[in-house]
Design an enzyme around this catalytic site. Structure first.
Site, PDB file in Angstrom:
ATOM      1  CD  GLU A 190      -2.956   1.086   2.194  1.00  0.00           C
ATOM      2  OE1 GLU A 190      -2.951  -0.135   3.069  1.00  0.00           O
ATOM      3  OE2 GLU A 190      -3.392   2.029   2.763  1.00  0.00           O
TER       4      GLU A 190
ATOM      5  NE  ARG B 231      -9.775   0.221  10.061  1.00  0.00           N
ATOM      6  CZ  ARG B 231     -10.965  -0.054   9.466  1.00  0.00           C
ATOM      7  NH1 ARG B 231     -11.819  -1.083  10.266  1.00  0.00           N
ATOM      8  NH2 ARG B 231     -11.543   0.731   8.686  1.00  0.00           N
TER       9      ARG B 231
ATOM     10  CD  GLU C 101      -8.516  -4.477   6.043  1.00  0.00           C
ATOM     11  OE1 GLU C 101      -7.465  -3.951   6.386  1.00  0.00           O
ATOM     12  OE2 GLU C 101      -9.343  -3.663   5.733  1.00  0.00           O
TER      13      GLU C 101
END
Ligand code: FAD
Ligand code: FES
Ligand code: FES
Length: 1335
Positions: free
Chosen positions: A808, A886, A1267
Site C-alpha cells: 500500500e 482503527r 479484512e
C-alpha cells in the site's frame, strides 16, 4: 592449486530438453540456478521465484529421466531455484508452459485448480500445478494419502489451501466420500446450497478427465542416447567455476586428489544455501550423482546400506518396501527414518537431497544424524591417499561445528544402518516451529537394548540435535542408566541426568533454551512410554502406566483426511442468466494463472539494453553515515552506476514527511535504503550492491515497545477514546483485574516480492510498472522525486502477486530509486527485491502491547475498561496513526463496554517502519479484548463463550463512538456458528477427551468479529471508473482498484454485467492505470468492491440512459445493433463514474462520530488438539459463519474468508518474527519464518455465509470481505489456550495463564507446565542477553 583440466571427456556442451524442445548451451554457467535460465534465457516466466531458497515451491518444475534398467521414465518435482543448470544435462524439464496453455489445451491439472477456485493472486499457482502434475505423471490415480504429502514444499499466501486440495481430490481414488452418491444430495433448504464433496467446482462430468495417454512423449533422444548423456563424464568451465561430473569412482578419486578443495555436490540443497546466504564461493565442484558405487541401496547382513548419492525420496520408498517384508523387530531403525522423512524438508527437496549431503553438512539440527548416531550406523569412506575405511558414527564422530571424523579428502560412499532385534527398541523425534518443511528446534533418536527377555537395560544410546553446535550423545546418562529397570523410577533419574548432559546457556544461539531443554526430557518420556507399552506386550511385565499417559505416544500424522463444506445462498430463481451478480464465477484470469501466462511485473520481457537495480541497504540499526564508497562495485564490468541522494532531482523526502528515498547522513533502521547499484544484470547488480562500502558510527537504538516506554520514545500522536465514567464503572463492578498481553510483528510474505520497472519516455515522461496497491501514491512520489508534474508519470498495474497491505505505501521505496535511475540513465530500469531484502526493508504488521484494567460483575458483565495500547511503529510514521485509530475503534471487538478509556501510544523505534497489514491494527486490539474476556471467564470459572455471549452487542446497541450496532447480525452469526458447530455437545466431548488424556489436550473456542468498513482518512473514501463501449458492443472498464488476488476485477465485471444487463463475456478489465482513472485510493481497507463497484454502476447507468432512446426506438434489436445505432447517432459511448461515501466523520475530542460506513460481522468456532509435551498442535475443525451481505460472488468471498483465516492463524499462532535485542532481523526467508502450509489447515473446514443478510451501504447489497474474517483465527488461538488450561489443571497449576501472540510451539509447551518444564526455570530477566526479543 591445480588447474581444472583433469577430466575432459566431453565437449563442454550442456544438452537437455525443456517442454520437449532440445536446449543446447555451448558455454553454460554451471551454477546458474535453473529458474534463472528458464526465466531469462528461455523467457519461460511461468516458473516464479518466491524465495530462491527452496522454501516456497513457486519455482517447482518437473524433471523426467529415463531409467535404462527398468526401461521406464521417472518424474520428480524439484525447486528450480536450487537446481544448478549443469545438473540438467541429459534430463527433460517440464515447466508449467509445457503442461497446457489457454491457446492450445488446458491440462486437467490446470483446469481443476481453476474450477475449484484454488487461485487468487496466482503467483504460487504454477508451482502448485507442477507438484500436482508430477504426482499424476507417476501415479495417474493417486490416493488421498499421496495427495496429502505432495504439497509439503509449496506455499500459498492467499487461498488458505482448502480449495486447492478439494480441486485435486477429484483426481484421487477416494474422490467422493459418499461413493458417488453426493450428486443426489437434496438441498437442505430451497436456494441454500451445501457444497459437500466438491460441488463447488461443479459436477464431475464437467471436468476434463485425466488421460495419461495424452501426455507428451519423453524425448527420444534422451532415451536412445541415454548412455551418451549419463555415462559420459562432463566438464563445464567458466572463468569462475569448473564443474566436473565423473561417472566412475576412480575418476572421482582422481579429481578429488587433484582438487583437494573441490566441493562434492549432489542435490545442492545445502550448497545453494551456503552460496546464497553465507556468500561461499567454490571454484571447483564435482557432481557425484552419476557414480554407480555411490548408488548402492540394499539389505545385507550388516543391515541396510544406503549409497551416498541416494535421494531421500528413493530411500523413503525403499525403506517402506523393506519394512513391509521384514519382521517388525528388525525394522525399528528403518521405521524411525521413514517417520522422520515425512517431516524432512519439502517433497522437492527430498527428491534431490541425498543422505551423504545430510551427514556431511553436519548441521547441528540435521534430522538424520541423530538416528545414525543412536543406531551406531557405519560409514564407508574412501580417498586416493588414505584408501577405504569404515567409520562408526558415535559420540566421537562430530568434531566441532560442521566438522566430522571424515577427512576433507575423503569421499563418503555409503552408510549402513543396522537392523534391530527382539530386545532392541528405537524411536526418533523432531519438534519444529511448523511440522511440514521446517528444520528442527530439537530432535532426537533413542535406542535401548535389554538383556534377553527382561526389562533390564543392557545398552542405550540417546542422540540429540539442536542442543549444541553438533549432534550430541547423552553418554553420561546412558552409562548411568545401564543395568536399570525400565520402570517409572527411570524417568526421573533419566531426566535429571539428561538435564546435566545437555547444558545450554540462556543466551545460546537459536534461543528458546528452556523449550529445547524441556523437549529433550519430553522426548525421553515419550520413548519411555512407547517402549514400556511394547514390553508389556512382549514380556507381560506389569504396566503401571496410567491410561491417561498413553496419549503421550500418539503422533500427529502428515496424511490427514480433510473435509470441508462451503454453504451459500444461490441466486434467486429467475435472475437473468446475463446477470452475473451473486454467481460463483471463477477468478477472471485463473486460467492464465494456472498456465503461467499471467504476467507479473518481473515477467515482462526485458528489452535490449535494459538495466537492473539492486538496493544498497543499511546494515545498522541506528548510526551516522560517515562515508560511502562504491568505487569497488563500480569497477566491476557491467556495473553502470551508483545512485544515491545526490542523484535525486526533486524531493528526497517522501511526501514531505519523515521518510527518505535515500538515507542522507543517518540510518535509523536496518534495511533502510542508502543507495542503489545499476548494472546490466540482476545478479551483477546484487553482487555489486553487496560490496558498496559504508562506514558507520553506531548510535544507541530503541528496538522494543518496552525500550520505547522506558526511553519515552514516542511519535507525537496519542489518540484517546473514552465514554461513560470509567471510575464509576469500576466501583459498580464486583471484580476488577489487570493484565497485559502482546502481539508480534507479522511479515506480509506476499509471494511476489516488491518489484518495479521504470521506462523513461520523451518529454520527461516516465512509465512505471509497479506491483502496488496504490498506483496514485507511486505516481505522486515519483513526480516529486523527479521534480516533474504528475501528468507525466503513468503507473500501470496489471496484477499483484499478493499485497495484504504490504504494497500500500511501501512500493514507493523501490519505485523512486528505480525511476530516478531510469531518468538519469535514460534507460529502462528494473528492480525486483530478493525475499531477504524484501523482509528486511519493507516492514510488517505493527506489534502491539495492551495493558488493561477490566471491571465486571459476578455474571461476567463488563462494566468498565481502561486500556493502554502501544504499537511498535518503527523508524517512520507511515500509516501508524491510522492503524492506532482503527485499533482504538475496534478495542471492544464485538462487546458492549459501557464505560471505557482507551489510550493509544505510537512507539518510535529503530526498526523497519511497520505498515498496513490486513486488519490495520484492528486484529491486535481485538486480540487484547479476547484476552480480557478470557481472563474474566477464568476468574469466574465459567466458559469464555458465556462471557462473550453476555457482552455481545445486541441489535441497536450503541457502539463506543455513538454508531449503532445495526441489524443484530453479530448475534445471528454467533448463534448460527454455535449451532452449526454444535458447540455444547463438542465441549462435553472435549472435556471427556481431556479427562482421559494427560498429554494430548483438546480445546474449543468461539470468537466473534465486528469490523467497521471505511478508510480512516475520509478523503480516501472515493472512487472513479471509466467505462467504454466499443463499436462491436464490447465493454472495457477501468477503475481505481488493483487486482491482487482478491478477485476484484471479476467482481467488478459481475457488477457491470448487472448494470448493463450484459453477459460477462462482453466485459473486460485490462489493468489499473493512472491515465484512465486519476486520483485513486489505495486498494485497501476492504473497500475496493464497495467504492469501485458503485463508481462502475454510475458510469454504466449514464451510458444506459444515453442508450435509452435508441433501445426504446428498437426494443427488439440486439445490444450490438443498439451500439452501432448509438454510434451512428453520435452518442458518446464512454462515461466516467464517481462515488464517495457520505456521512463519515469522527471527533476525537468528544470520541463520537460515524467512522464507518457499515459493519461486517462473523463468528468462528475452532477445535484444536495440542501435544502438551512438545507444544505441537493441530486444528481439528473450524466452522465459520460470515456476514457478507448479499455476496457478489460467493466463491471469491469464501476464498477471502478461508485465506484470511489462515493468514490470521499465521499471525496468532505460527508466524514468529524474530529480532535480536540489537534490532537485527533473524527471520529473513521461508527457512526461518514459517507461514501456514498445506499441513496446517483445519481437518474439517466449514464456511457458511450468513443467510438473508443485506446492506444498503454497498454495491448491490454486498459487504466488504478482505479484512474482517482475519480475526476469526483468534478462535484457534483461544482454543489452544483452552487446551493448555486443561493441561495446567492436571498439573495442579493455578497461576494465571498469559499467552502472547503468536503462540508458538515453544510457548504452548512451556505454558503446559509440568515436572519437565519445572526443571528449567527461566533465569531472571536482565541476567542474560536473549537470542531474540519481544518487539
Ligand atoms: C528448503 C530446505 C529444507 C531443508 N529441510 C531439512 C530438514 O527438514 N532436515 C534436515 O536435516 N535438513 C534439511 N535441509 C538441509 C539439506 O536439504 C539436507 O542436509 C540434505 O540432505 C543435503 O543433501 P544435498 O544432496 O542437497 O547436499 P549438497 O548440498 O549437494 O551437499 C551438502 C554437503 O555434503 C557434501 N557431500 C555430498 N556428497 C558427499 C560425499 N559423497 N562425500 C563427502 N561429502 C559429500 C557436499 O560437499 C556438501 O558439503 C533442508 C534444506 C533446504 C534447502
Ligand atoms: S523460489 Fe524456489 S522454492 Fe521458493
Ligand atoms: S494464490 Fe497462492 S500466493 Fe496468491
Amino acid at each position: 592449486m591445480a588447474t581444472a583440466s583433469a577430466c575432459s571427456t566431453h565437449n563442454g556442451e550442456l544438452i537437455f530438453f525443456v517442454n520437449g524442445a532440445q536446449v543446447v548451451e555451448s558455454k553454460p554457467d554451471p551454477l546458474m540456478p535453473l529458474v534463472e535460465f528458464l526465466r531469462t534465457k528461455l523467457h519461460l516466466t511461468g516458473t516464479k521465484v518466491g524465495c530462491g531458497e527452496g522454501g516456497c515451491g513457486a519455482c517447482t518444475v518437473m524433471i523426467s529421466r529415463y531409467n535404462m534398467n527398468t526401461d521406464t521414465v521417472v518424474h520428480y518435482s524439484i525447486n528450480s531455484c536450487l537446481a544448478p543448470l549443469a545438473a540438467m544435462h541429459g534430463l527433460a524439464v517440464t515447466t508449467v508452459e509445457g503442461v497446457g496453455s489457454t491457446k492450445t489445451k488446458v491440462h486437467p491439472v490446470q483446469e481443476r485448480i481453476v474450477k475449484a477456485h484454488g487461485t487468487q493472486c496466482g503467483f504460487c499457482t504454477p508451482g502448485i500445478v507442477m507438484s500436482m502434475y508430477t504426482l499424476l505423471r507417476n501415479e495417474p490415480l493417486p490416493s488421498l494419502e499421496q495427495l496429502s504429502t505432495t504439497f509439503d514444499g509449496n506455499l500459498c499466501r492467499c487461498t488458505g489451501y482448502r480449495p486447492i486440495l478439494d480441486g485435486y481430490k477429484t483426481f484421487t481414488k477416494e474422490y467422493c466420500e459418499m461413493g458417488g452418491k453426493c450428486r443426489k444430495i437434496k438441498r437442505r433448504k430451497p436456494s441454500y446450497r451445501p457444497s459437500i464433496c466438491n460441488q463447488s467446482i461443479g459436477d464431475i462430468e464437467d471436468l476434463v478427465p485425466y488421460d495419461p495417454a495424452d501426455e507428451p512423449k519423453f524425448p527420444l533422444d534422451l532415451k536412445v542416447n541415454h548412455e551418451k548423456y549419463h555415462k559420459t563424464s562432463l566438464t563445464f568451465r567458466t572463468d569462475h567455476v569448473t564443474w566436473f561430473r565423473p561417472t566412475t569412482l576412480d575418476e572421482l578419486l582422481d579429481l578429488k586428489s587433484t582438487f583437494p578443495q573441490a566441493r562434492l555436490v549432489n542435490g545442492n540443497t545445502e550448497i545453494a544455501i551456503e552460496m546464497r546466504f553465507k556468500k561461499m564461493k567454490y571454484d571447483v565442484m564435482i557432481a557425484t550423482t552419476h557414480i554407480p558405487d555411490l548408488k548402492t541401496l540394499e539389505r545385507n547382513k550388516s543391515g541396510i546400506t544406503i549409497g551416498a548419492s541416494i535421494t531421500l525420496s528413493r530411500l523413503d520408498t525403499f525403506l517402506k518396501q523393506e519394512c513391509g517384508q521384514m519382521a517388525e523387530e528388525e525394522t525399528r531403525v528403518y521405521s524411525a527414518v521413514v517417520d522422520m522423512l515425512q517431516w524432512f524438508g519439502g517433497k522437492q527437496v527430498r527428491n534431490v537431497a541425498v543422505v551423504a549431503g545430510n551427514i556431511m553438512t553436519a548441521s547441528p539440527i540435521s534430522d538424520l544424524n541423530p538416528i545414525f548416531l543412536a543406531s551406531g550406523s557405519v560409514l564407508d569412506v574412501v580417498s586416493r591417499e588414505r584408501g577405504r575405511r569404515k567409520i562408526r558414527m558415535d559420540n566421537t564422530f562430530f568434531k566441532g561445528y560442521r566438522r566430522t571424523e571424515v577427512k576433507p579428502d575423503e569421499i563418503l560412499l555409503s552408510v549402513t544402518l543396522p537392523a534391530t532385534h527382539k530386545n532392541e527398541y528405537f524411536s526418533a523425534f523432531k519438534q519444529a516451529n511448523r511440522r511440514d518443511d521446517d528444520i528442527a528446534v530439537a530432535n532426537a533418536a533413542m535406542k535401548v537394548v535389554f538383556h534377553d527377555d527382561t526389562n533390564i537395560i543392557k545398552d542405550m544410546a540417546l542422540a540429540f540435535g539442536g542442543m549444541a553446535p553438533v549432534t550430541v550423545m547423552a553418554t553420561n546418562t546412558t552409562e548411568k542408566l545401564r543395568g536399570s529397570t525400565w520402570d517409572s523410577d527411570l524417568v526421573s533419574t533419566a531426566c535429571s541426568l539428561l538435564a546435566d548432559d545437555l547444558p545450554l546457556t540462556p543466551d545460546a544461539p537459536g534461543g528458546m533454551v528452556q523449550f529445547r531443554k524441556t523437549l529433550t526430557l519430553s522426548f525421553f518420556f515419550k520413548f519411555y512410554l512407547r517402549v514400556k507399552s511394547k514390553l508389556t506386550i512382549t514380556l507381560g511385565v506389569e504396566d503401571n502406566t496410567a491410561p491417561t499417559d498413553e496419549s503421550a505416544t500418539q503422533q500427529f500424522v502428515a496424511n490427514r483426511k480433510w473435509k470441508s463444506s462451503q454453504v451459500y445462498e444461490e441466486v434467486e430463481v429467475g435472475q437473468p442468466i446475463t446477470d452475473a451478480v451473486g454467481r460463483p464465477l471463477v477468478h477472471k484470469t485463473a486460467y492464465q494463472q494456472a498456465t503461467g501466462e499471467a504476467c507479473f511485473v518481473d515477467d515482462i520481457t526485458p528489452v535490449e539494453g535494459e538495466l537492473f537495480l539492486s538496493l544498497v541497504l543499511s546494515s545498522k540499526t541506528h548510526a551516522n553515515i560517515i562515508n560511502m564508497d562504491a568505487s569497488e562495485a563500480l569497477s566491476i564490468a557491467g556495473v553502470v552506476d551508483f545512485i544515491s541522494v545526490k542523484d535525486v532531482p526533486g524531493q528526497n523526502v517522501l511526501h514531505g514527511i519523515d521518510e527518505h528515498i535515500f538515507a542522507t547522513d543517518k540510518v535509523t533502521c536496518q534495511g533502510q535504503v542508502v543507495g542503489a547499484i545499476v548494472a546490466t544484470s540482476h545478479t551483477l547488480a546484487k553482487k555489486a550492491a553487496q560490496i558498496v562500502r559504508i562506514d558507520y558510527e553506531e548510535l544507541e537504538s530503541v528496538v522494543t515497545i518496552k525500550d520505547s516506554i522506558a526511553k519515552e520514545s514516542f511519535y507525537k500522536f496519542s489518540p484517546v477514546l473514552q465514554h461513560g465514567d470509567v471510575e464509576e464503572g469500576f466501583r459498580q463492578s464486583d471484580h476488577v483485574i489487570c493484565g497485559e498481553v502482546s502481539t508480534g510483528a507479522q511479515e506480509h510474505f506476499y509471494m511476489e516480492t516488491q518489484t518495479a520497472l521504470a521506462v523513461p519516455r520523451e518529454e520527461g515522461e516516465m512509465e512505471l510498472f509497479v506491483s502496488s496497491q496504490n498506483p496514485t501514491e507511486v505516481q505522486g512520489v515519483v513526480a516529486e522525486a523527479l521534480n516533474i508534474q504528475a501528468n507525466k508519470i503513468t503507473v500501470r498495474v496489471k496484477r499483484l502477486g499478493g499485497g495484504f497491505g504490504g504494497k500500500e505505501t511501501r512500493p514507493k521505496l523501490i519505485a523512486c530509486p528505480t525511476a530516478i535511475a531510469a531518468a538519469k540513465l535514460m534507460k529502462r530500469v528494473r528492480c525486483t527485491l530478493e525475499r531477504e531484502e524484501d523482509m528486511v526493508s519493507m516492514g510488517t504488521r505493527h506489534p502491539f502491547l495492551g495493558k488493561y484494567k477490566i471491571g465486571f460483575t459476578n455474571q461476567g458483565k463488563v462494566m468498565s475498561l481502561e486500556l493502554d495500547l502501544y504499537s511498535n511503529c518503527g523508524n517512520s510514521l507511515d500509516v501508524s496513526p491510522g492503524v492506532m485509530e482503527r485499533a482504538l475503534w475496534h478495542a471492544d471487538n464485538s462487546y458492549r463496554v459501557p464505560n471505557f478509556v482507551i489510550r493509544g501510544y505510537l512507539c518510535k523505534t529503530n526498526r523497519t517502519s511497520c505498515t498496513a497489514f490486513r486488519g490495520f491494527g484492528a486484529p491486535q486490539a481485538m486480540f487484547v479484548a479476547e484476552t480480557w474476556i478470557t481472563d474474566i471467564a477464568y476468574f469466574l470459572n465459567i466458559v469464555p463463550e458465556q462471557v462473550r455471549q453476555t457482552n455481545l452487542y445486541k441489535n441497536g446497541d450503541p457502539m463506543p463512538f455513538g454508531m449503532q450496532c445495526d441489524k443484530g447480525n453479530i448475534q445471528h452469526c454467533w448463534e448460527e456458528c454455535l449451532d452449526t458447530a454444535d458447540l455444547d455437545t463438542r465441549r462435553q466431548q472435549v472435556k471427556q477427551f481431556n479427562r482421559e488424556n494427560r498429554w494430548k489436550k483438546k480445546g474449543i473456542s468461539v470468537t466473534p468479529v465486528t469490523y467497521g468498513i471505511a478508510f480512516g482518512l475520509w478523503e480516501l473514501n472515493q472512487s472513479g471508473a471509466l467505462v467504454h463501449i466499443y463499436r462491436d458492443g464490447s465493454v472495457l472498464i477501468a477503475h481505481g482498484g488493483t487486482e491482487m488476488g482478491q478477485g476484484l476485477h471479476t467482481k467488478m465485471i459481475q457488477v457491470a454485467s448487472r448494470a448493463l444487463k450484459l453477459p460477462t463475456t462482453k466485459i473486460h478489465i485490462s489493468e489499473t492505470n493512472t491515465t484512465t482513472v486519476p486520483n485513486t485510493s489505495p486498494s485497501a481497507a476492504s473497500s475496493c468492491s464497495d467504492l469501485n463497484g458503485m463508481a462502475i454502476v454510475e458510469a454504466c447507468e449514464k451510458l444506459l440512459s444515453r442508450l435509452d432512446p435508441v433501445i426504446q426506438a428498437n426494443p427488439d434489436k440486439t445490444w450490438e445493433e443498439w451500439i452501432r445505432a448509438a454510434y451512428e447517432a453520435r452518442i458518446s459511448l464512454s462515461a466516467t463514474g464517481f462515488y464517495k461515501v457520505d456521512n463519515l466523520h469522527f471527533d476525537w475530542k468528544t470520541s463520537t462520530g460515524n467512522p464507518f460506513s457499515y459493519l461486517c460481522f462473523g463468528a468462528a468456532c475452532t477445535e484444536v488438539q495440542i501435544d502438551c509435551l512438545t507444544g505441537d498442535h493441530e486444528i481439528l475443525q473450524t466452522d465459520i459463519v460470515m456476514d457478507v451481505g448479499r455476496s457478489l460472488n460467493p466463491a471469491l468471498d469464501i476464498g477471502q474468508i478461508e485465506g484470511a483465516f489462515m493468514q490470521g492463524y499465521g499471525m496468532m499462532v505460527l508466524e514468529h518474527y524474530k529480532v535480536s535485542p540489537d534490532g537485527t532481523l533473524l527471520t529473513r526467508g521461508p527457512g526461518t519464518y514459517k507461514l501456514p502450509s498445506f499441513g496446517n489447515i483445519p481437518t474439517r473446514f466449514n464456511v457458511s455465509l450468513l443467510k438473508g443478510s443485506s446492506n444498503k451501504r454497498a454495491v448491490y447489497s454486498s459487504k466488504a470481505i478482505g479484512e474482517p474474517p482475519l480475526f476469526l483465527a483468534s478462535s484457534a488461538f483461544f482454543a489452544i489456550v483452552d487446551a493448555i488450561k486443561s493441561a495446567r489443571e492436571d498439573a495442579g497449576c493455578s497461576a494465571p495463564l498469559r499467552l502472547n501472540s503468536p503462540a508458538t510451539a515453544a510457548d504452548i509447551r512451556m505454558a503446559c507446565t509440568d515436572r519437565f518444564t519445572q526443571q528449567f526455570p527461566l533465569p531472571p530477566e536482565g541476567s542474560f542477553k536473549p537470542w531474540f526479543t519481544v518487539l
